[in-house]
Design an enzyme around this catalytic site. Structure first.
Site, PDB file in Angstrom:
ATOM      1  N   CYS A  56       0.819  -1.222   0.000  1.00  0.00           N
ATOM      2  CA  CYS A  56       0.000   0.000   0.000  1.00  0.00           C
ATOM      3  C   CYS A  56       0.852   1.272   0.000  1.00  0.00           C
ATOM      4  CB  CYS A  56      -0.961   0.008   1.184  1.00  0.00           C
ATOM      5  SG  CYS A  56      -1.974  -1.473   1.269  1.00  0.00           S
ATOM      6  N   HIS A  76      -2.890   7.108   2.057  1.00  0.00           N
ATOM      7  CA  HIS A  76      -3.381   5.802   1.613  1.00  0.00           C
ATOM      8  C   HIS A  76      -4.760   5.573   2.240  1.00  0.00           C
ATOM      9  CE1 HIS A  76      -3.999   1.678   0.940  1.00  0.00           C
ATOM     10  NE2 HIS A  76      -3.735   1.305   2.182  1.00  0.00           N
ATOM     11  N   ASN A  99     -10.190  -0.058   0.173  1.00  0.00           N
ATOM     12  CA  ASN A  99      -8.735  -0.018   0.158  1.00  0.00           C
ATOM     13  C   ASN A  99      -8.239  -0.683  -1.129  1.00  0.00           C
ATOM     14  OD1 ASN A  99      -6.012  -0.414   0.544  1.00  0.00           O
ATOM     15  ND2 ASN A  99      -6.202  -1.109   2.662  1.00  0.00           N
TER      16      ASN A  99
HETATM   17  N1  ACO Z   1     -18.319  -8.069  10.308  1.00  0.00           N
HETATM   18  C1  ACO Z   1     -18.750  -8.211  11.559  1.00  0.00           C
HETATM   19  N2  ACO Z   1     -17.911  -8.424  12.603  1.00  0.00           N
HETATM   20  C2  ACO Z   1     -16.595  -8.467  12.334  1.00  0.00           C
HETATM   21  C3  ACO Z   1     -16.071  -8.325  11.032  1.00  0.00           C
HETATM   22  C4  ACO Z   1     -16.993  -8.108   9.996  1.00  0.00           C
HETATM   23  N3  ACO Z   1     -16.619  -7.948   8.715  1.00  0.00           N
HETATM   24  N4  ACO Z   1     -14.730  -8.419  11.106  1.00  0.00           N
HETATM   25  C5  ACO Z   1     -14.399  -8.600  12.380  1.00  0.00           C
HETATM   26  N5  ACO Z   1     -15.527  -8.650  13.122  1.00  0.00           N
HETATM   27  C6  ACO Z   1     -15.666  -8.851  14.558  1.00  0.00           C
HETATM   28  C7  ACO Z   1     -14.490  -9.604  15.153  1.00  0.00           C
HETATM   29  O1  ACO Z   1     -14.711 -10.998  15.002  1.00  0.00           O
HETATM   30  C8  ACO Z   1     -14.582  -9.168  16.601  1.00  0.00           C
HETATM   31  O2  ACO Z   1     -15.596  -9.926  17.240  1.00  0.00           O
HETATM   32  P1  ACO Z   1     -15.394 -10.400  18.782  1.00  0.00           P
HETATM   33  O3  ACO Z   1     -15.290  -9.116  19.557  1.00  0.00           O
HETATM   34  O4  ACO Z   1     -16.647 -11.164  19.011  1.00  0.00           O
HETATM   35  O5  ACO Z   1     -14.154 -11.213  18.771  1.00  0.00           O
HETATM   36  C9  ACO Z   1     -15.092  -7.733  16.512  1.00  0.00           C
HETATM   37  O6  ACO Z   1     -15.631  -7.584  15.206  1.00  0.00           O
HETATM   38  C10 ACO Z   1     -14.015  -6.697  16.715  1.00  0.00           C
HETATM   39  O7  ACO Z   1     -12.894  -7.082  15.932  1.00  0.00           O
HETATM   40  P2  ACO Z   1     -11.627  -6.171  15.870  1.00  0.00           P
HETATM   41  O8  ACO Z   1     -10.607  -6.772  14.942  1.00  0.00           O
HETATM   42  O9  ACO Z   1     -11.196  -5.836  17.272  1.00  0.00           O
HETATM   43  O10 ACO Z   1     -12.280  -4.890  15.202  1.00  0.00           O
HETATM   44  P3  ACO Z   1     -11.660  -3.470  15.026  1.00  0.00           P
HETATM   45  O11 ACO Z   1     -12.484  -2.442  15.651  1.00  0.00           O
HETATM   46  O12 ACO Z   1     -10.189  -3.462  15.301  1.00  0.00           O
HETATM   47  O13 ACO Z   1     -11.847  -3.270  13.460  1.00  0.00           O
HETATM   48  C11 ACO Z   1     -10.511  -3.387  11.476  1.00  0.00           C
HETATM   49  C12 ACO Z   1     -11.239  -4.172  12.559  1.00  0.00           C
HETATM   50  C13 ACO Z   1     -11.532  -2.575  10.709  1.00  0.00           C
HETATM   51  C14 ACO Z   1      -9.807  -4.335  10.533  1.00  0.00           C
HETATM   52  C15 ACO Z   1      -9.502  -2.452  12.168  1.00  0.00           C
HETATM   53  O14 ACO Z   1      -8.656  -3.167  13.035  1.00  0.00           O
HETATM   54  C16 ACO Z   1      -8.662  -1.728  11.203  1.00  0.00           C
HETATM   55  O15 ACO Z   1      -9.111  -0.841  10.528  1.00  0.00           O
HETATM   56  N6  ACO Z   1      -7.371  -2.035  11.135  1.00  0.00           N
HETATM   57  C17 ACO Z   1      -6.498  -1.402  10.187  1.00  0.00           C
HETATM   58  C18 ACO Z   1      -6.238  -2.356   9.180  1.00  0.00           C
HETATM   59  C19 ACO Z   1      -6.525  -1.900   7.808  1.00  0.00           C
HETATM   60  O16 ACO Z   1      -7.089  -0.882   7.510  1.00  0.00           O
HETATM   61  N7  ACO Z   1      -6.047  -2.742   6.959  1.00  0.00           N
HETATM   62  C20 ACO Z   1      -6.135  -2.521   5.596  1.00  0.00           C
HETATM   63  C21 ACO Z   1      -4.885  -3.062   4.990  1.00  0.00           C
HETATM   64  S1  ACO Z   1      -3.512  -2.375   5.693  1.00  0.00           S
HETATM   65  C22 ACO Z   1      -3.192  -0.983   5.014  1.00  0.00           C
HETATM   66  O17 ACO Z   1      -3.739  -0.708   3.995  1.00  0.00           O
HETATM   67  C23 ACO Z   1      -2.263  -0.127   5.725  1.00  0.00           C
END
Ligand code: ACO
Length: 328
Positions: A117, A250, A280
């Site tokens: 990315c 990004h 993304n």
């Molecule tokens: N739908 C419903 N529930 C979901 C989903 C989904 N698609 N995905 C995860 N969950 C659930 C998990 O199972 C978890 O459930 P639990 O509490 O019962 O275990 C709950 O949601 C919370 O999960 P977390 O991973 O803690 O959620 P978080 O608030 O951190 O959000 C996310 C997840 C959106 C991926 C976040 O961590 C994030 O934005 N991270 C940055 C990563 C990113 O943007 N990556 C893109 C590629 S990297 C880059 O481009 C730099």
């Protein structure tokens, strides 16, 4: 001499998939998620998904043609072509060589950059350095991805986040900037928090062929390094953060974008955010957002842009540039 932005372009697959449609498709596979969860946690409302036949090089070529048109140049004017991608058409030759062939030009340098990315910012800084050294006069720098190919559509924590597309810029040389400064960094000790670890060997894919991610670790690292890189690049450019008109990071997650702008103490109105429309798109996200902001008339001549990339590696970087008359 400085590298100057002469034109921008972008390309998206025909098929737009809203959160609602995606949720419906995933439910048929037994994967439970909701449109509200996706939008609330990421800001994403839709993404574009390539057809089975559509490749990164085709999207890149379409974006390149639009950028060449915007710059009023022809493909034969280009003597450097760099494609940033983690989803190349093939192991080799490079996607850049395939794009060169599709554009119908030849003879100039063409190669790919793999910084996930952060790829577009890495490619832009590389083109800038080569041009300022006199190795090229006109460059096409492209970010192009079909990330939908490397997603596990049964892993709800990753498959809702990404989309496909391409964005391109044409660079020329001039006496005023243009690109004022670039910074590039990486920390390979963080390789395991975001990766697609499979490899092709002996005619088979060895290892996991899909993207895996520790979302919270990526989130924390991204916010921290985007802040650091922004401060470093404005210092190198000899300006202050308030002199930046638009921040184009990004487009990973709207919460990362908002946290970055907050930490930098900048007005949220200066943020270009297209993550709601495109999701993304990895290396394509910055040039897609840039082209959208140029074509919608938000960015005008003389404004200063801060472009930022961050992704797998972890790798990150930033570029500070002024928009010239030719591009606006
Ligand atoms: N739908 C419903 N529930 C979901 C989903 C989904 N698609 N995905 C995860 N969950 C659930 C998990 O199972 C978890 O459930 P639990 O509490 O019962 O275990 C709950 O949601 C919370 O999960 P977390 O991973 O803690 O959620 P978080 O608030 O951190 O959000 C996310 C997840 C959106 C991926 C976040 O961590 C994030 O934005 N991270 C940055 C990563 C990113 O943007 N990556 C893109 C590629 S990297 C880059 O481009 C730099």
């Amino acid at each position: 001499m400085y590298s100057q932005l002469l034109g921008t372009g972008s390309a998206l697959p025909r098929r737009c998939v809203s959160n609602e449609e995606l949720v419906h498709e995933l439910a048929q596979r037994g994967v439970e998620t909701s449109a509200a969860w996706i939008e609330e946690r990421t800001g994403i409302r839709q993404r574009f998904i390539a057809s089975a036949e559509q490749t990164s090089s085709q999207l890149a070529t379409q974006a390149a043609r639009a950028a060449l048109d915007a710059a009023s140049l022809a493909a034969r004017d280009i003597d450097l072509l760099i494609v940033a991608t983690s989803t190349p058409d093939m192991i080799f030759p490079s996607t850049a060589c395939l794009v060169q062939e599709q554009l119908g030009c030849r003879g100039g340098a063409a190669f790919d950059v793999q910084a996930v990315c952060a790829g577009f910012v890495y490619a832009l800084a590389t083109a800038d350095a080569l041009m300022r050294q006199g190795l090229a006069r006109r460059a096409l720098v492209i970010g192009a991805e079909v990330f939908s190919r490397i997603l596990d559509w049964e892993d709800r924590s990753t498959c809702v986040l990404f989309g496909d597309g391409a964005g391109a810029v044409v660079l020329g040389l001039g006496e005023v900037p243009g690109i004022h400064a670039n910074v590039l960094h990486a920390d390979g000790s963080l390789a395991s928090i975001l990766r697609t670890p499979g490899q092709v060997a002996g005619g088979r894919v060895i290892g996991h062929p899909f993207l895996t991610m520790d979302g919270q670790a990526v989130f924390k690292t991204a916010v921290q390094v985007l802040d650091q890189a922004a401060r470093e690049v404005v210092e190198r450019a000899g300006i202050t953060l308030d002199a930046v008109d638009w921040v184009i990071p990004h487009q990973a997650n709207v919460r990362i974008l908002q946290a970055t702008i907050r930490r930098l103490g900048l007005d949220p109105g200066r943020l270009v955010s297209t993550v709601d429309q495109h999701a993304n798109t990895s290396a394509a996200s910055v040039p897609l957002a840039l082209d959208w902001a140029m074509r919608s008339g938000r960015i005008v001549e003389g404004q200063r842009l801060l472009l930022q990339g961050v992704g797998g590696g972890m790798a990150w970087g930033a570029s500070l540039l002024s928009v010239s008359r030719a591009a606006s």
